[in-house]
Scaffold this motif. Structure first.
Motif, PDB file in Angstrom:
ATOM      1  N   ARG A  30       0.700  -0.975  -0.176  1.00  0.00           N
ATOM      2  CA  ARG A  30      -0.158   0.081  -0.048  1.00  0.00           C
ATOM      3  C   ARG A  30       0.893   1.225  -0.004  1.00  0.00           C
ATOM      4  NH1 ARG A  30      -2.116   0.831   5.787  1.00  0.00           N
ATOM      5  NH2 ARG A  30       0.127   1.530   5.855  1.00  0.00           N
ATOM      6  N   ARG A  59       1.473   4.122  -3.019  1.00  0.00           N
ATOM      7  CA  ARG A  59       1.119   5.549  -2.869  1.00  0.00           C
ATOM      8  C   ARG A  59       2.316   6.322  -3.199  1.00  0.00           C
ATOM      9  NH1 ARG A  59      -1.834   5.221   3.044  1.00  0.00           N
ATOM     10  NH2 ARG A  59      -3.828   4.207   2.424  1.00  0.00           N
ATOM     11  N   ARG A  83       2.427   6.885  -7.050  1.00  0.00           N
ATOM     12  CA  ARG A  83       1.368   7.446  -7.591  1.00  0.00           C
ATOM     13  C   ARG A  83       2.112   8.458  -8.858  1.00  0.00           C
ATOM     14  NH1 ARG A  83      -3.832   6.773  -6.202  1.00  0.00           N
ATOM     15  NH2 ARG A  83      -4.560   8.897  -6.578  1.00  0.00           N
ATOM     16  N   GLN A  86      -6.008  -0.308  -5.276  1.00  0.00           N
ATOM     17  CA  GLN A  86      -6.359   0.810  -4.429  1.00  0.00           C
ATOM     18  C   GLN A  86      -5.586   2.162  -4.469  1.00  0.00           C
ATOM     19  OE1 GLN A  86      -7.967  -0.193  -0.671  1.00  0.00           O
ATOM     20  NE2 GLN A  86      -9.787  -1.264  -1.427  1.00  0.00           N
ATOM     21  N   SER A  87      -4.357   1.744  -4.380  1.00  0.00           N
ATOM     22  CA  SER A  87      -3.330   3.040  -3.803  1.00  0.00           C
ATOM     23  C   SER A  87      -2.638   3.339  -5.090  1.00  0.00           C
ATOM     24  CB  SER A  87      -2.407   2.502  -2.925  1.00  0.00           C
ATOM     25  OG  SER A  87      -3.002   2.100  -1.806  1.00  0.00           O
TER      26      SER A  87
END
Length: 327
Positions: A77, A81, A84, A139-140
């Motif tokens: 995770r 992030r 990104r 999700q991240s």
């Protein structure tokens, strides 16, 4: 491509690096530095489980990321992030262990999966950790994500010890417990074929889950052990033994007899995965002889015993227990 490999010094990560360098990709690795980085890469140091452990990535951008993490999903995770907007594609090397027990066999990528959390810590069991990491990456990260659900992984540099144990046992010779049936089908992936699929899928921008393992029945227990015996010198006398006899003797499949699972649900789960999606996406697998011969050549090149991951138990059968069963 400019490729980031999170890890890059262990079994699968190292193989990815080797295959990427052979294709003239520029490779950066980030790891804790416990083992030397492969030659020809940009080596960054960082402990992704510690605060600031990804700081070495600051200011860097990549075409693709390959992440082989096997512990707390929260580490995936956090990495997703940080990356990104700075990477074009994210591949997480997952596992077919993410599928829930009791699902229909052969298992496709759409089969039910275990419950998991992307925020789970280090005390998470293996299946939930891998599934949680899939969720975390999906999700991240803000770009395309691929989940490579590998099965049994073999080949040079293996640090779990499954095929190395068998080859060393066969090389020792003498009466050798050979778990039957002789024609028991096996399904695995050579780490080099896995790495090739990962690199080509990242370049193509593929997304979603793929079962990355050989087609069911790629080889058999009989072919694997007979090839291993031939390649290591032909000194073993293979004593083919029925599964019922082995289980009655209290010998544990998979751990005491690596790779082998008695016929039944566990065997069908591990060695009967549906790989049509990966094959359609370009997955190819080399002959079992190449995997066995190259692993033996690598073992012979070592100055000492083969490497062993500290977070995995040693595999193999105690010689006294083998001798007792064989009489």
């Amino acid at each position: 491509m400019h490729l980031l490999v999170l890890g890059g010094t262990g079994f699968v990560g190292r193989t990815v690096v080797d295959q990427a360098r052979a294709r003239d990709h520029h490779v950066t690795v980030l790891n804790r530095g416990h083992r030397p980085a492969p030659p020809g890469v940009t080596a960054l140091s960082g402990d992704r489980t510690a605060p600031g452990g990804l700081a070495a990535l600051d200011g860097r951008t990549f075409d693709a990321v390959i992440d082989t993490w096997s512990a707390a999903p929260s580490a995936v995770r956090d990495a997703a992030r940080v990356l990104r907007g700075r990477a074009g594609h994210y591949t997480y090397v997952s596992s077919r262990s993410v599928y829930a027990d009791g699902g229909p066999v052969p298992l496709t990528e759409d089969a039910p999966v275990v419950d998991a959390s992307p925020d789970a810590g280090a005390d998470t069991d293996y299946a939930a950790a891998k599934r949680g990491a899939e969720i975390a990456a999906g999700q991240s990260f803000d770009g395309p994500v691929l989940f490579a659900r590998a099965g049994l992984i073999l080949g040079p540099h293996e640090d779990i010890g499954r095929l190395p144990w068998w080859l060393l046992r066969l090389a020792a010779g003498g009466p050798t417990l050979a778990p039957g049936p002789h024609d028991l089908p096996l399904q695995y992936i050579d780490a080099r074929d896995l790495a090739t699929f990962l690199l080509e899928a990242a370049a193509a921008g593929r997304t979603g889950a793929y079962n990355v393992v050989s087609p069911p029945g790629h080889t058999t227990m009989g072919e694997l052990l007979e090839l291993g015996n031939e390649i290591t010198g032909g000194r073993a006398e293979l004593r083919w033994t029925p599964p019922e006899t082995i289980l009655a003797a209290g010998i544990a499949p998979w751990t005491e007899l690596p790779i082998w699972l008695a016929p039944g649900f566990d065997h069908a789960f591990m060695h009967g995965g549906d790989v049509r999606r990966a094959v359609a996406a370009g997955l190819t697998v080399r002959p079992v002889r190449d995997t066995v011969a190259d692993t033996w050549a690598w073992l012979q090149s070592l100055d000492g015993p083969p490497p062993q991951r500290p977070d995995r138990p040693r595999v193999g059968l105690d010689p006294a227990k083998e001798a007792a069963l064989l009489g």
